[in-house]
Design an enzyme around this catalytic site. Structure first.
Site, PDB file in Angstrom:
ATOM      1  N   SER A  77       0.872  -1.114  -0.053  1.00 35.53           N
ATOM      2  CA  SER A  77      -0.187  -0.022  -0.062  1.00 35.53           C
ATOM      3  C   SER A  77       0.711   1.351  -0.115  1.00 35.53           C
ATOM      4  CB  SER A  77      -0.810   0.121   1.335  1.00 35.53           C
ATOM      5  OG  SER A  77      -1.883  -0.967   0.998  1.00 35.53           O
ATOM      6  N   THR A 130      -1.626   4.446   3.263  1.00 44.97           N
ATOM      7  CA  THR A 130      -2.197   5.071   2.016  1.00 44.97           C
ATOM      8  C   THR A 130      -2.565   6.483   2.326  1.00 44.97           C
ATOM      9  OG1 THR A 130      -3.314   3.232   1.312  1.00 44.97           O
ATOM     10  CG2 THR A 130      -4.282   5.426   0.448  1.00 44.97           C
ATOM     11  N   GLU A 247     -10.237   6.935   1.590  1.00 52.56           N
ATOM     12  CA  GLU A 247      -9.937   5.384   1.505  1.00 52.56           C
ATOM     13  C   GLU A 247     -10.787   4.544   2.283  1.00 52.56           C
ATOM     14  OE1 GLU A 247      -5.928   2.685   2.159  1.00 52.56           O
ATOM     15  OE2 GLU A 247      -6.687   4.014   3.736  1.00 52.56           O
ATOM     16  N   HIS A 256      -6.662  -9.786   3.522  1.00 50.39           N
ATOM     17  CA  HIS A 256      -5.625 -10.605   4.335  1.00 50.39           C
ATOM     18  C   HIS A 256      -6.122 -11.500   5.486  1.00 50.39           C
ATOM     19  CE1 HIS A 256      -2.155  -8.264   3.002  1.00 50.39           C
ATOM     20  NE2 HIS A 256      -2.548  -7.041   3.300  1.00 50.39           N
ATOM     21  N   HIS A 330      -1.089  -9.904  -1.100  1.00 50.97           N
ATOM     22  CA  HIS A 330      -1.342  -9.109  -1.979  1.00 50.97           C
ATOM     23  C   HIS A 330      -1.162  -9.959  -3.495  1.00 50.97           C
ATOM     24  CE1 HIS A 330      -0.234  -5.367   0.189  1.00 50.97           C
ATOM     25  NE2 HIS A 330      -1.271  -5.900   0.743  1.00 50.97           N
TER      26      HIS A 330
END
Length: 368
Positions: A77, A130, A247, A256, A330
């Site tokens: 991220s 982020t 976000e 995750h 990811h």
């Protein structure tokens, strides 16, 4: 005679083309919505699990981005958000620095110099990777106390999220709420306020959880929608133009955890935010909305549900979905980009994630 007619035709066509280009409208405001950890399957889940039509259906201009970082095929991220915020590919873990660990100006620093208001919102800590990429410059995303200090000195005008402990329970003993107040922030650590209570203030900070905000499943409610609407109203109050990043952080965390209900509930919450933002943009007519993600998380798939026969053998029931995951980390899948408003056609196509930054500055003329 025919030759003269052809030449005249192309001259007229040239004038029409120049006129059309000149009349292209530049947006005054930009709202960047980031759904952390969201690939196409996550987005698709709204079409099966949301009780109303997803707001994703309201977009016509759609593209794809490659999210790989400067050194890794699979980004994190920090590198992903730095690409959006600063326009450079960098290494995983980097916040606002390039691959050589040199500070890179972010979009907030660039547009604030032009008297454009700025804000960041997240359902994580506001110091998380982020949101941090839009105001901080550190070598490692884990330096959250340093990131909090960067926020107190940044050009940000409005922020909302969790992370209070990084301002008040610090190893250096500082209480950064005092620093925020000295930098003209009005601070609320209890709840989002009405616009009427912050309208006359210069800067506003909402730190509403010690670390991350609660999950939707644990009662967060419509914080993200309300904070985004409040941020828009506050940043737009003097009509000078604004940039807002909001976000949906915890879609990533559901991935995750390989927790489909967690992921889907957070995705639906984010889709509700899209609806509020598009409602504003449609009425305003001067706002570019860009919706995307830093990467996909979990290798999420809307697979056919596995069921068992009486003899114990398994079969796939194609009439029912059974969400599955292929990883706890990811993935490198291409990520959709949805755009609406003036300049949105520039976001069609397949391109690199750091081009989001360039496209925003270009269509707004903020790079001039």
């Amino acid at each position: 005679m025919n030759f003269k007619i052809i030449i005249t035709f192309f001259i007229i066509l040239g004038f029409i083309s120049c006129k059309s280009t000149a009349e292209l409208k530049a947006p005054k405001n930009v709202i960047l919505l980031i759904s952390d950890g969201t690939g196409l399957s996550q987005i698709s889940s709204a079409f099966y699990y949301k009780e109303s039509i997803p707001n994703y259906t309201r977009f016509q201009n759609i593209g794809l981005i490659n999210t790989s970082s400067s050194e890794q095929d699979v980004t994190d991220s920090a590198a992903g958000a730095t690409a959006f915020a600063c326009g450079v590919k960098t290494y995983n873990g980097a916040i606002g620095v390039d691959a050589n660990k040199k500070n890179v100006k972010n979009i907030v620093e660039i547009v604030s110099a032009k008297n454009i208001k700025t804000g960041v919102i997240a359902t994580s800590a506001i110091t998380h990777a982020t949101p941090a990429s839009f105001y901080a410059h550190v070598f490692n995303r884990g330096q959250e106390e340093d990131i909090a200090l960067h926020l107190t000195k940044s050009e940000i005008d409005f922020f909302a999220g969790g992370g209070l402990n990084y301002f008040t329970q610090r190893k250096d003993g500082q209480n950064l709420l005092n620093t925020l107040k000295n930098n003209q922030f009005t601070i609320n650590t209890d709840t989002l306020s009405d616009f009427s209570k912050i309208e006359s203030t210069q800067k506003v900070a909402f730190l509403l959880a010690e670390k991350e905000m609660p999950k939707i499943e644990d009662g967060r409610g419509d914080f993200l929608s309300k904070a985004t609407e409040l941020g828009i109203e506050f940043l737009n109050k003097d009509n000078s133009g604004f940039f807002l990043m909001s976000e949906g952080s915890q879609i990533d965390w559901g991935g995750h955890n390989n927790d489909a209900p967690y992921l889907i509930s957070e995705l639906i919450d984010f889709d509700n935010v899209i609806g509020k933002v598009l409602d504003f943009a449609e009425k305003d007519g001067n706002t570019l909305v860009v919706v995307t993600s830093d990467h996909e998380t979990g290798g999420f798939t809307l697979a056919a549900k596995k069921k068992k026969r009486e003899d114990g053998s398994e079969y796939s029931d194609y009439s029912e979905i059974g969400p599955t995951f292929s990883t706890g980390g990811h993935s490198a899948t291409l990520i959709p980009v949805f755009a609406y408003g003036p300049g949105s056609e520039k976001f069609i196509g397949v391109y690199e994630n750091n081009e989001i930054f360039e496209k925003i500055l270009n269509v707004t003329n903020w790079d001039k």
